[in-house]
Write a protein that holds these residues in place. Sequence first.
Motif, PDB file in Angstrom:
ATOM      1  N   ALA A  78       0.816  -1.211   0.000  1.00 29.42           N
ATOM      2  CA  ALA A  78       0.000   0.000   0.000  1.00 29.42           C
ATOM      3  C   ALA A  78       0.854   1.268   0.000  1.00 29.42           C
ATOM      4  O   ALA A  78       0.322   2.371  -0.137  1.00 29.42           O
ATOM      5  N   GLY A  79       2.175   1.117   0.175  1.00 28.30           N
ATOM      6  CA  GLY A  79       3.051   2.269   0.197  1.00 28.30           C
ATOM      7  C   GLY A  79       3.107   2.962   1.546  1.00 28.30           C
ATOM      8  O   GLY A  79       3.636   4.058   1.666  1.00 28.30           O
ATOM      9  N   ARG A  80       2.570   2.337   2.567  1.00 22.88           N
ATOM     10  CA  ARG A  80       2.571   2.937   3.902  1.00 22.88           C
ATOM     11  C   ARG A  80       3.856   2.622   4.664  1.00 22.88           C
ATOM     12  O   ARG A  80       4.127   3.228   5.686  1.00 22.88           O
ATOM     13  N   LEU A  81       4.627   1.680   4.150  1.00 22.40           N
ATOM     14  CA  LEU A  81       5.916   1.334   4.733  1.00 22.40           C
ATOM     15  C   LEU A  81       6.929   1.370   3.586  1.00 22.40           C
ATOM     16  O   LEU A  81       6.798   0.617   2.624  1.00 22.40           O
ATOM     17  N   PRO A  82       7.922   2.270   3.631  1.00 23.99           N
ATOM     18  CA  PRO A  82       8.878   2.385   2.525  1.00 23.99           C
ATOM     19  C   PRO A  82       9.646   1.079   2.327  1.00 23.99           C
ATOM     20  O   PRO A  82      10.302   0.602   3.246  1.00 23.99           O
ATOM     21  N   ALA A  83       9.523   0.523   1.142  1.00 24.99           N
ATOM     22  CA  ALA A  83      10.173  -0.751   0.842  1.00 24.99           C
ATOM     23  C   ALA A  83      10.336  -0.879  -0.662  1.00 24.99           C
ATOM     24  O   ALA A  83       9.736  -0.134  -1.434  1.00 24.99           O
ATOM     25  N   ARG A  84      11.151  -1.837  -1.053  1.00 26.64           N
ATOM     26  CA  ARG A  84      11.275  -2.159  -2.476  1.00 26.64           C
ATOM     27  C   ARG A  84      11.055  -3.651  -2.628  1.00 26.64           C
ATOM     28  O   ARG A  84      11.300  -4.438  -1.707  1.00 26.64           O
ATOM     29  N   ARG A  85      10.576  -4.022  -3.795  1.00 24.82           N
ATOM     30  CA  ARG A  85      10.239  -5.418  -4.024  1.00 24.82           C
ATOM     31  C   ARG A  85      11.205  -6.032  -5.025  1.00 24.82           C
ATOM     32  O   ARG A  85      11.472  -5.461  -6.078  1.00 24.82           O
ATOM     33  N   HIS A  98      13.077   1.379  11.651  1.00 20.88           N
ATOM     34  CA  HIS A  98      13.127   1.921  13.010  1.00 20.88           C
ATOM     35  C   HIS A  98      12.182   3.100  13.157  1.00 20.88           C
ATOM     36  O   HIS A  98      11.555   3.267  14.189  1.00 20.88           O
ATOM     37  N   ASP A  99      12.079   3.936  12.123  1.00 22.60           N
ATOM     38  CA  ASP A  99      11.194   5.091  12.189  1.00 22.60           C
ATOM     39  C   ASP A  99       9.737   4.660  12.331  1.00 22.60           C
ATOM     40  O   ASP A  99       8.972   5.243  13.080  1.00 22.60           O
ATOM     41  N   ASP A 100       9.346   3.628  11.619  1.00 23.32           N
ATOM     42  CA  ASP A 100       7.953   3.206  11.606  1.00 23.32           C
ATOM     43  C   ASP A 100       7.596   2.290  12.768  1.00 23.32           C
ATOM     44  O   ASP A 100       6.429   2.019  13.009  1.00 23.32           O
TER      45      ASP A 100
END
Length: 109
Positions: A78-85, A98-100
């Motif tokens: 959903a883009g609510r947690l910065p990540a790459r796939r 850590h921020d989230d």
Amino acid sequence: MDARGSIAHWISQHAHEDALKGRPLPPGLAALVQQLLQPRSSPERTKQRPPATVEISTAEQAARMGCTERYVQRLCQAGRLPARRIGRTWLITQEDAHDDEDERPSPQP
């Protein structure tokens, strides 16, 4: 002579043969040979830098947040947690994780 010196010698030799045949010297070749002939810095003088980013898996992030891995995957999607796939795997940068961690998003209905 080490491998770098051997390569520099081979390049110099072929560049000289090409020059005798009237072929122009490729741009940057002289600089490359000089670079190869420079002594390498010793490991004692080289500073070790930490990696630019450290990435963790959704399972590790789920353990930190106290939730399921699937929930973390949905947050990433959903883009609510910065990540790459990468393929089927989501990777979250450790700093972002850590921020989230303190601000756990509420689940969407």
